[in-house]
Design a protein around this motif. Sequence first.
Motif, PDB file in Angstrom:
ATOM      1  N   ASP A  15       2.171   6.403  -6.958  1.00  0.00           N
ATOM      2  CA  ASP A  15       1.190   7.397  -7.416  1.00  0.00           C
ATOM      3  C   ASP A  15       1.743   8.821  -7.240  1.00  0.00           C
ATOM      4  O   ASP A  15       1.588   9.682  -8.125  1.00  0.00           O
ATOM      5  CB  ASP A  15      -0.134   7.250  -6.671  1.00  0.00           C
ATOM      6  N   ASN A  16       2.377   9.057  -6.114  1.00  0.00           N
ATOM      7  CA  ASN A  16       2.999  10.366  -5.873  1.00  0.00           C
ATOM      8  C   ASN A  16       4.100  10.642  -6.892  1.00  0.00           C
ATOM      9  O   ASN A  16       4.226  11.762  -7.409  1.00  0.00           O
ATOM     10  CB  ASN A  16       3.556  10.471  -4.457  1.00  0.00           C
ATOM     11  N   ALA A  17       4.903   9.618  -7.194  1.00  0.00           N
ATOM     12  CA  ALA A  17       5.989   9.771  -8.168  1.00  0.00           C
ATOM     13  C   ALA A  17       5.407  10.060  -9.554  1.00  0.00           C
ATOM     14  O   ALA A  17       5.920  10.920 -10.302  1.00  0.00           O
ATOM     15  CB  ALA A  17       6.860   8.534  -8.199  1.00  0.00           C
ATOM     16  N   GLN A  38       0.850  -1.195   0.000  1.00  0.00           N
ATOM     17  CA  GLN A  38       0.000   0.000   0.000  1.00  0.00           C
ATOM     18  C   GLN A  38       0.890   1.252   0.000  1.00  0.00           C
ATOM     19  O   GLN A  38       0.619   2.202  -0.727  1.00  0.00           O
ATOM     20  CB  GLN A  38      -0.899  -0.037   1.236  1.00  0.00           C
ATOM     21  N   ALA A  39       1.910   1.263   0.813  1.00  0.00           N
ATOM     22  CA  ALA A  39       2.824   2.401   0.909  1.00  0.00           C
ATOM     23  C   ALA A  39       3.571   2.591  -0.412  1.00  0.00           C
ATOM     24  O   ALA A  39       3.758   3.726  -0.902  1.00  0.00           O
ATOM     25  CB  ALA A  39       3.796   2.220   2.046  1.00  0.00           C
ATOM     26  N   MET A  40       3.970   1.457  -1.019  1.00  0.00           N
ATOM     27  CA  MET A  40       4.684   1.540  -2.301  1.00  0.00           C
ATOM     28  C   MET A  40       3.758   2.054  -3.406  1.00  0.00           C
ATOM     29  O   MET A  40       4.180   2.809  -4.290  1.00  0.00           O
ATOM     30  CB  MET A  40       5.265   0.177  -2.679  1.00  0.00           C
ATOM     31  N   LYS A  41       2.488   1.641  -3.354  1.00  0.00           N
ATOM     32  CA  LYS A  41       1.522   2.113  -4.346  1.00  0.00           C
ATOM     33  C   LYS A  41       1.319   3.623  -4.196  1.00  0.00           C
ATOM     34  O   LYS A  41       1.287   4.356  -5.186  1.00  0.00           O
ATOM     35  CB  LYS A  41       0.204   1.370  -4.184  1.00  0.00           C
ATOM     36  N   ILE A  42       1.194   4.107  -2.968  1.00  0.00           N
ATOM     37  CA  ILE A  42       1.022   5.545  -2.716  1.00  0.00           C
ATOM     38  C   ILE A  42       2.281   6.285  -3.187  1.00  0.00           C
ATOM     39  O   ILE A  42       2.198   7.336  -3.826  1.00  0.00           O
ATOM     40  CB  ILE A  42       0.732   5.801  -1.227  1.00  0.00           C
ATOM     41  N   GLU A  43       3.439   5.720  -2.908  1.00  0.00           N
ATOM     42  CA  GLU A  43       4.691   6.322  -3.328  1.00  0.00           C
ATOM     43  C   GLU A  43       4.787   6.376  -4.851  1.00  0.00           C
ATOM     44  O   GLU A  43       5.221   7.376  -5.444  1.00  0.00           O
ATOM     45  CB  GLU A  43       5.875   5.537  -2.756  1.00  0.00           C
ATOM     46  N   ASP A  59       2.504  11.473 -10.157  1.00  0.00           N
ATOM     47  CA  ASP A  59       1.972  12.846 -10.105  1.00  0.00           C
ATOM     48  C   ASP A  59       3.098  13.870 -10.271  1.00  0.00           C
ATOM     49  O   ASP A  59       2.952  14.857 -11.007  1.00  0.00           O
ATOM     50  CB  ASP A  59       1.226  13.089  -8.793  1.00  0.00           C
ATOM     51  N   ARG A  60       4.222  13.615  -9.578  1.00  0.00           N
ATOM     52  CA  ARG A  60       5.361  14.523  -9.717  1.00  0.00           C
ATOM     53  C   ARG A  60       5.908  14.497 -11.152  1.00  0.00           C
ATOM     54  O   ARG A  60       6.275  15.533 -11.713  1.00  0.00           O
ATOM     55  CB  ARG A  60       6.472  14.142  -8.729  1.00  0.00           C
ATOM     56  N   ALA A  61       5.939  13.321 -11.767  1.00  0.00           N
ATOM     57  CA  ALA A  61       6.411  13.186 -13.148  1.00  0.00           C
ATOM     58  C   ALA A  61       5.474  13.933 -14.098  1.00  0.00           C
ATOM     59  O   ALA A  61       5.932  14.638 -15.018  1.00  0.00           O
ATOM     60  CB  ALA A  61       6.509  11.726 -13.546  1.00  0.00           C
ATOM     61  N   ASP A  62       4.153  13.774 -13.880  1.00  0.00           N
ATOM     62  CA  ASP A  62       3.180  14.502 -14.718  1.00  0.00           C
ATOM     63  C   ASP A  62       3.351  16.020 -14.559  1.00  0.00           C
ATOM     64  O   ASP A  62       3.301  16.769 -15.538  1.00  0.00           O
ATOM     65  CB  ASP A  62       1.741  14.100 -14.363  1.00  0.00           C
ATOM     66  N   ALA A  63       3.528  16.474 -13.323  1.00  0.00           N
ATOM     67  CA  ALA A  63       3.720  17.906 -13.058  1.00  0.00           C
ATOM     68  C   ALA A  63       4.995  18.393 -13.735  1.00  0.00           C
ATOM     69  O   ALA A  63       5.025  19.490 -14.339  1.00  0.00           O
ATOM     70  CB  ALA A  63       3.762  18.168 -11.563  1.00  0.00           C
TER      71      ALA A  63
END
Length: 136
Positions: free
Chosen positions: A16-18, A9-14, A20-24
Motif C-alpha cells: 500500500d505504501n509503495a 500484514q506487513a507486506m500488504k502495508i508495504e 501510494d508512493r507510485a501514485d504520488a
Amino acid sequence: MDAIKKKMQAMKIEKDNALDRADAAEEKVRQITEKLERCEEELRDTQKKMTQTGDDLDKAQEDLSAATSKLEEKEKTVQEVYSFTSTKRYDQDVETHRTSTILYQGLFRKPLSPTVPFSSSVIFANFFPPKSNPIR
C-alpha cells in the motif's frame, strides 16, 4: 501461522505504501509534464513575437532608409534652389549696378568711384546729388 499473518500484514502495508508512493510519483510526473507543455507553449509564443519584432524592425529600417533618401533628395533640391536664387539675386544686383553706373555716367558725365557699394540706396543717392543752397 501467526508469524505468516503478520508477515502478510506487513507486506500488504508495504505494498500500500509503495502504491501510494507510485501514485504520488505519477502525480508529480503529470504536474511536471503540464508545466513543460506550458513552458514550450510560452517559448513558441515568444519565438513568434521575436520573429514579428524582427520583421517590424526590418520594415522600420527600410522606411527609415527611404525617408532618409527622400530627405537628402529634398535637401539637395532646396540647396539647388537656394544656390540658384542666390546666384540670380547676385546677378540682378550686378546688373542693377551696371545699369545705374551707365545711367549716372550718361546723366552727369562723370564715372562713379570704384568704392561705391552695390547698394541701391547709395546708387540712387548718386543720381541725385545734393543741390547747392540757393540762400547764399
